[in-house]
Design a protein around this motif. Sequence first.
Motif, mmCIF file in Angstrom:
data_model
loop_
_atom_site.group_PDB
_atom_site.id
_atom_site.type_symbol
_atom_site.label_atom_id
_atom_site.label_comp_id
_atom_site.label_asym_id
_atom_site.label_seq_id
_atom_site.Cartn_x
_atom_site.Cartn_y
_atom_site.Cartn_z
ATOM 1 N N LEU A 130 0.810 -1.217 0.000
ATOM 2 C CA LEU A 130 0.000 0.000 0.000
ATOM 3 C C LEU A 130 0.842 1.266 0.000
ATOM 4 N N GLU A 131 2.069 1.188 0.502
ATOM 5 C CA GLU A 131 2.924 2.370 0.488
ATOM 6 C C GLU A 131 3.287 2.791 -0.927
ATOM 7 N N LYS A 132 3.181 1.859 -1.869
ATOM 8 C CA LYS A 132 3.433 2.171 -3.281
ATOM 9 C C LYS A 132 2.141 2.264 -4.083
ATOM 10 N N PHE A 133 1.173 1.415 -3.758
ATOM 11 C CA PHE A 133 -0.074 1.361 -4.527
ATOM 12 C C PHE A 133 -0.905 2.633 -4.348
ATOM 13 N N ILE A 134 -1.058 3.114 -3.120
ATOM 14 C CA ILE A 134 -1.895 4.286 -2.865
ATOM 15 C C ILE A 134 -1.358 5.529 -3.582
ATOM 16 N N PRO A 135 -0.047 5.825 -3.539
ATOM 17 C CA PRO A 135 0.457 6.957 -4.334
ATOM 18 C C PRO A 135 0.208 6.795 -5.832
ATOM 19 N N GLU A 136 0.239 5.551 -6.316
ATOM 20 C CA GLU A 136 -0.063 5.319 -7.730
ATOM 21 C C GLU A 136 -1.527 5.648 -8.031
ATOM 22 N N CYS A 137 -2.411 5.298 -7.106
ATOM 23 C CA CYS A 137 -3.819 5.663 -7.288
ATOM 24 C C CYS A 137 -3.978 7.182 -7.367
ATOM 25 N N LYS A 138 -3.320 7.884 -6.468
ATOM 26 C CA LYS A 138 -3.399 9.343 -6.479
ATOM 27 C C LYS A 138 -2.843 9.914 -7.777
ATOM 28 N N ARG A 139 -1.804 9.299 -8.291
ATOM 29 C CA ARG A 139 -1.156 9.802 -9.520
ATOM 30 C C ARG A 139 -2.066 9.663 -10.733
ATOM 31 N N VAL A 140 -2.713 8.528 -10.905
ATOM 32 C CA VAL A 140 -3.456 8.275 -12.136
ATOM 33 C C VAL A 140 -4.892 8.805 -12.097
ATOM 34 N N LEU A 141 -5.447 9.039 -10.901
ATOM 35 C CA LEU A 141 -6.817 9.541 -10.809
ATOM 36 C C LEU A 141 -6.906 11.006 -11.237
ATOM 37 N N LYS A 142 -7.999 11.326 -11.930
ATOM 38 C CA LYS A 142 -8.300 12.714 -12.241
ATOM 39 C C LYS A 142 -8.745 13.433 -10.960
ATOM 40 N N PRO A 143 -8.727 14.749 -10.961
ATOM 41 C CA PRO A 143 -9.319 15.468 -9.825
ATOM 42 C C PRO A 143 -10.768 15.023 -9.637
ATOM 43 N N ASN A 144 -11.165 14.783 -8.409
ATOM 44 C CA ASN A 144 -12.509 14.289 -8.068
ATOM 45 C C ASN A 144 -12.729 12.822 -8.449
ATOM 46 N N GLY A 145 -11.663 12.118 -8.845
ATOM 47 C CA GLY A 145 -11.771 10.694 -9.113
ATOM 48 C C GLY A 145 -11.904 9.913 -7.811
ATOM 49 N N VAL A 146 -12.334 8.658 -7.910
ATOM 50 C CA VAL A 146 -12.517 7.841 -6.718
ATOM 51 C C VAL A 146 -11.879 6.467 -6.924
ATOM 52 N N ALA A 147 -11.503 5.853 -5.810
ATOM 53 C CA ALA A 147 -11.014 4.468 -5.819
ATOM 54 C C ALA A 147 -11.908 3.655 -4.897
ATOM 55 N N LEU A 148 -12.285 2.464 -5.355
ATOM 56 C CA LEU A 148 -13.134 1.586 -4.562
ATOM 57 C C LEU A 148 -12.500 0.211 -4.498
ATOM 58 N N PHE A 149 -12.133 -0.210 -3.283
ATOM 59 C CA PHE A 149 -11.518 -1.520 -3.060
ATOM 60 C C PHE A 149 -12.552 -2.451 -2.419
ATOM 61 N N TYR A 150 -12.615 -3.673 -2.921
ATOM 62 C CA TYR A 150 -13.658 -4.597 -2.488
ATOM 63 C C TYR A 150 -13.074 -5.965 -2.147
ATOM 64 N N ARG A 151 -13.688 -6.605 -1.163
ATOM 65 C CA ARG A 151 -13.438 -8.017 -0.907
ATOM 66 C C ARG A 151 -14.650 -8.593 -0.177
ATOM 67 N N HIS A 152 -14.789 -9.916 -0.222
ATOM 68 C CA HIS A 152 -15.797 -10.569 0.599
ATOM 69 C C HIS A 152 -15.187 -11.798 1.250
ATOM 70 N N GLN A 153 -15.828 -12.244 2.300
ATOM 71 C CA GLN A 153 -15.334 -13.379 3.070
ATOM 72 C C GLN A 153 -16.522 -14.154 3.621
ATOM 73 N N ILE A 154 -16.513 -15.453 3.443
ATOM 74 C CA ILE A 154 -17.619 -16.273 3.931
ATOM 75 C C ILE A 154 -17.783 -16.092 5.437
ATOM 76 N N SER A 155 -19.041 -15.985 5.871
ATOM 77 C CA SER A 155 -19.290 -15.798 7.305
ATOM 78 C C SER A 155 -20.249 -16.836 7.888
ATOM 79 N N LYS A 156 -21.172 -17.365 7.066
ATOM 80 C CA LYS A 156 -22.152 -18.315 7.591
ATOM 81 C C LYS A 156 -22.556 -19.325 6.524
ATOM 82 N N ILE A 157 -22.887 -20.528 6.964
ATOM 83 C CA ILE A 157 -23.504 -21.539 6.101
ATOM 84 C C ILE A 157 -24.845 -21.918 6.722
#
Length: 285
Positions: A130-157
């Motif tokens: 993240l110390e490298k990835f987050i600055p890259e996100c800031k670099r390539v995003l336009k002003p007012n751009g957004v980043a959305l990170f997603y994951r899911h994890q099983i919780s119940k059966i």
Amino acid sequence: MSAPSKVILEDAFNMKKTVENYIQRRPRALVHIPVRLIIERLKQLGKVDQRSGCLLDVGCGSGESTRLLAKNFHHTIGVDPSAPMISYAIAFDNEISDIEFKVANAEKLPIEDSSVDVITAMFVVHYADLEKFIPECKRVLKPNGVALFYRHQISKILSAENDALPVIDGPVKMMIRQLLEKAREMSHPSFHTYELHQTQFDSINWEKKSREINELEFAPDSQWNLGSWSRFYQNLPFYQKAVKNDVNPVTELVQAVKNTWSMQDRDSDDIKIRVVYTTVMILLE
């Protein structure tokens, strides 16, 4: 934050057979439902633009989710460190013309400065430096751009046959805990977290950020059964490496389900189940 283990990042998804098995056995619901959640959230933010919007999907894998996301943008770029995955993405018979795929790491994006409106990344935050990835996100995003990170994890059966049967959550948590402990042994300490990316979220340097957690049932096109779910989970590249010479947590979970529901003598493929996942979104505005 140290870089993730090459054992996981390079070996797991750079074996052609492993990639083929993963793509073939992955239920479509585990792609389509997350994409729907992401698009719904982006629409709430007014960030979906089919006329001129540019989307960057980091960790795009075989491109299935990328192609679904691309229907909501003018131009889409998918990047992934796995050459076999990108080969599958490029070879797919694609009905969307304005989409491209590139082999690249999250920490060094082959994208021009201030050229992207939206960055999506599914199951990437726990791998990336993240110390490298987050600055890259800031670099390539336009002003007012957004980043959305997603994951899911099983919780119940839950049983799909009898609502009166107990919900299986304790054994599920035990399985996840065993896998995450193994992940810590194989990689740097921040790889995965019990606290659903709280550690990663806290470490991200961004002026406006939020973390959203929900529970949702993932229903595949065909009914889950205990056997098909366990085979899918055990086919995950990371899982295969994590349990190579150890006790199999999924096998233990399957037995716990059968014991709890008094179904010890039934074949796993004959036991119909419902699966609930915890979803996590990190939004950077």
